[in-house]
Design an enzyme around this catalytic site. Structure first.
Site, mmCIF file in Angstrom:
data_model
loop_
_atom_site.group_PDB
_atom_site.id
_atom_site.type_symbol
_atom_site.label_atom_id
_atom_site.label_comp_id
_atom_site.label_asym_id
_atom_site.label_seq_id
_atom_site.Cartn_x
_atom_site.Cartn_y
_atom_site.Cartn_z
ATOM 1 N N SER A 1 4.830 -5.866 -2.426
ATOM 2 C CA SER A 1 4.734 -4.194 -3.036
ATOM 3 C C SER A 1 5.410 -3.180 -1.541
ATOM 4 C CB SER A 1 3.097 -3.487 -3.206
ATOM 5 O OG SER A 1 3.573 -2.263 -3.820
ATOM 6 N N GLY B 1 0.887 -1.126 0.376
ATOM 7 C CA GLY B 1 -0.352 0.256 0.209
ATOM 8 C C GLY B 1 0.836 0.731 -0.023
ATOM 9 N N GLY B 2 2.314 1.235 -0.592
ATOM 10 C CA GLY B 2 3.026 2.867 -0.375
ATOM 11 C C GLY B 2 3.289 3.207 0.727
#
Length: 577
Positions: free
Chosen positions: A232, A148-149
């Site tokens: 991610s 989720g960055g």
């Protein structure tokens, strides 16, 4: 009609395979609820999911933390009562990726009609174990860190691993953790360093890994067989734990044994990394101070610290969304302790200077698509000068510290002449160049560098199912793996390889199928495994995995290896890699 029949056939076969998977020999009665687990400061009662054949404990508090401070052990529950661990804990406040907008805070996330409340008090984790598991079972453990960055994501509804656990033959304990996000977890600047901690979100994760070492055996897990896994930003988190504390977390924290042995990553995310008190970090700090009207206060830090949490969250969301499309504002910084240098620099030191013993990394074939400004597709110009100016402008927004000369060197690496075009010869050139830059600098090369650092102890793969865009692979291990939208063999191939790594630190020991994949060589042999299907972009098509040579992978006229060498070269500091 034939397509519908194929879908039904795939689903029926999937259910047949799932029902045939081996089950754990019970050590307690698997038809009864799990035992109460005492973690010292509280006692938790989990639940039995008879359909999935697993025990679950949801919403276990693993830490408490004051704003901008390091996590600590929660206060002891003075009531002495057993806490019901059947509900998810509140999720951490969410921020945003850059979208060229100044909109305010979004609504709380809803999954399957279940609303997830956001809170600053969000340091919870969930545990999943096979029904019948108990202390002494010594099962392999996977600790999953969501993506989720560093701005979004959670370990709540819709992120479950029940289907994955069953597909890989059960016999594993899976833990999902939450950590502070956005300005709560990754605000930097001198004031934060002087009064609190930098990279609070990483300290949350590290504290959770220590919690696992102390308590996972009570759920049936083996603390000496732990794999940390993420996708991610979760994969970026795994990488940062690999390089944490100069690669020697055991010594830095005074531990008796490592926090983990295996590092499993899907699309390693490395955004702009700068010093925690750099001019850039101060600029972002000052922006939040201004947005929250803390400017002019005797202490901007004290003002931020005392704000209502929803006010700070709204300001963080607004600031992070105001950046150019695809840019992430609240990200890890070099703090001198947890992170002593940039990722590309620390990975160059090799395995002896890293935490962890074995590594498996995958990347998707189209990582950059979702982070590239879609308005670029509307451009109809074919003028090379205009295309060059357009590319340079977008690049400057994504990499704000690059000099004019450095941006030109990036343009030379991704020349207009090598860009694919639409049938009309227009409107995809800048989009594709930027998309490829984002993919390679931010995801592909960091995954490549990580595998290279582990060498003969690493496997690297390429996920090429369906569109193979960023995060498309998560549907193969999170949530409903058996959903009728995938061929049985594709799940056996990819998910099974991941399961083999979790269970045996070896993706070749695939618990879902011993024959679907060819032998997967280690990365030092110059080979990778391409997870593909017989019919391109058709997820119902049977798996067609193949071993490919790293040297055969090309990008914009040169090898992908050369592109990764470029990003790790003289440009790396200002690129934040």
């Amino acid at each position: 009609m034939l397509h519908g029949l194929a879908s039904l056939a795939s689903l029926a076969a999937a259910l047949q395979v799932a029902s045939a998977l081996p089950t754990l020999s019970p050590r307690t009665n698997p038809s009864e609820p799990p035992p109460v687990v005492d973690v010292g400061y509280a006692r938790y009662q989990g639940a039995l999911n008879e359909t999935a054949g697993v025990y679950t404990w949801r919403g276990i508090r693993y830490a408490s933390a004051a704003r901008f401070q390091a996590p600590r052990t929660p206060d002891k529950d003075s009531s002495g009562s057993v806490l019901n661990a059947t509900e998810y804990g509140a999720i951490c406040w969410q921020a945003s990726v850059g979208a060229n907008t100044t909109e305010g805070l979004p609504q709380n996330r809803t999954v399957d009609n279940e609303t997830q409340p956001e809170s600053e008090d969000c340091l919870f984790l969930d545990v999943l174990a096979p029904a019948g598991s108990c202390e002494g079972a010594d099962l392999p453990v996977a600790v999953y860190i969501h993506g989720g960055g560093y701005a979004a994501g959670d370990a709540a509804a819709g992120t479950e691993f029940e289907a994955f656990a069953r597909h890989v033959g059960e016999g594993v304990v899976i833990i999902r953790i939450q950590y502070r996000l956005g300005p709560f977890g990754f605000l930097a600047g001198k004031a934060i360093k002087d009064n609190g901690v930098l990279n609070a979100g990483f300290l949350d994760q590290q504290f959770a890994l220590q919690w696992v070492q102390r308590h996972v055996s009570k759920f049936g897990g083996n603390p000496e067989h732990v794999t940390i896994w993420g996708e991610s930003a979760g994969a970026g988190s795994v990488l940062n734990h690999v390089i944490a504390n100069g690669g020697n977390t055991v010594k830095a924290l005074g531990l008796k044994k490592p926090l983990f042995k295996g590092a499993l990553v899907s699309s390693v995310f490395v955004p702009l990394q700068v010093e925690g008190t750099s001019d850039w970090a101060e600029k972002l700090y000052d922006q939040l101070v201004s947005t929250t009207n803390c400017t002019g206060q005797d202490s901007s830090y004290a003002c931020l610290e005392s704000l209502d949490e929803s006010t700070l969250a709204a300001a963080g969301y607004k600031d992070s969304a105001s950046f150019p499309y695809g840019f992430w504002e609240y990200v890890p910084v070099i703090d001198g302790t947890f992170l002593t240098d940039r990722a590309s620099v620390l990975l160059k030191k090799g395995k002896k200077n890293l935490n962890g013993e074995v590594f498996l990394g995958t990347q998707n074939t189209d990582e950059g698509f979702g982070f590239t400004d879609p308005t670029l597709l509307n451009s109809e110009t074919t003028d090379k000068s205009a295309l060059a100016s357009q590319f340079d402008s977008v690049l400057a927004g994504l990499f704000p510290l690059l000099t004019t000369e450095q941006r030109k060197s990036v343009a030379d690496q991704y020349p207009i002449s090598e860009a694919p075009t639409s049938p009309s010869g227009t409107n995809n050139i800048t989009f594709d160049r930027i998309s490829t830059v984002i993919a390679e600098s931010t995801f592909v090369c960091p995954t490549y560098w990580s595998a290279e650092a582990f060498g003969s102890s690493a496997h690297k793969g390429i996920f090429n199912y369906g569109p193979a865009t960023h995060a498309f692979d998560t549907s193969y291990y999170i949530g409903r793996v058996w959903d009728g939208k995938k061929s049985v063999s594709s799940v056996q191939s990819f998910t099974g390889a991941l399961g083999g790594f979790v269970k045996a630190f070896d993706p070749n020991k695939n618990p879902a199928s011993s024959s679907v994949n060819p032998f997967w060589p280690t990365f030092d042999t110059g080979k990778q495994l391409m997870f593909d299907t017989e019919v391109d972009e058709n997820t119902l098509s049977p798996a067609d995995p193949e071993v490919v040579k790293t040297s055969s992978l090309t990008s914009y006229g040169t090898s992908q290896r050369a592109k990764c060498d470029f990003w790790r070269g003289s440009i790396s500091k200002n690129a934040g890699l």
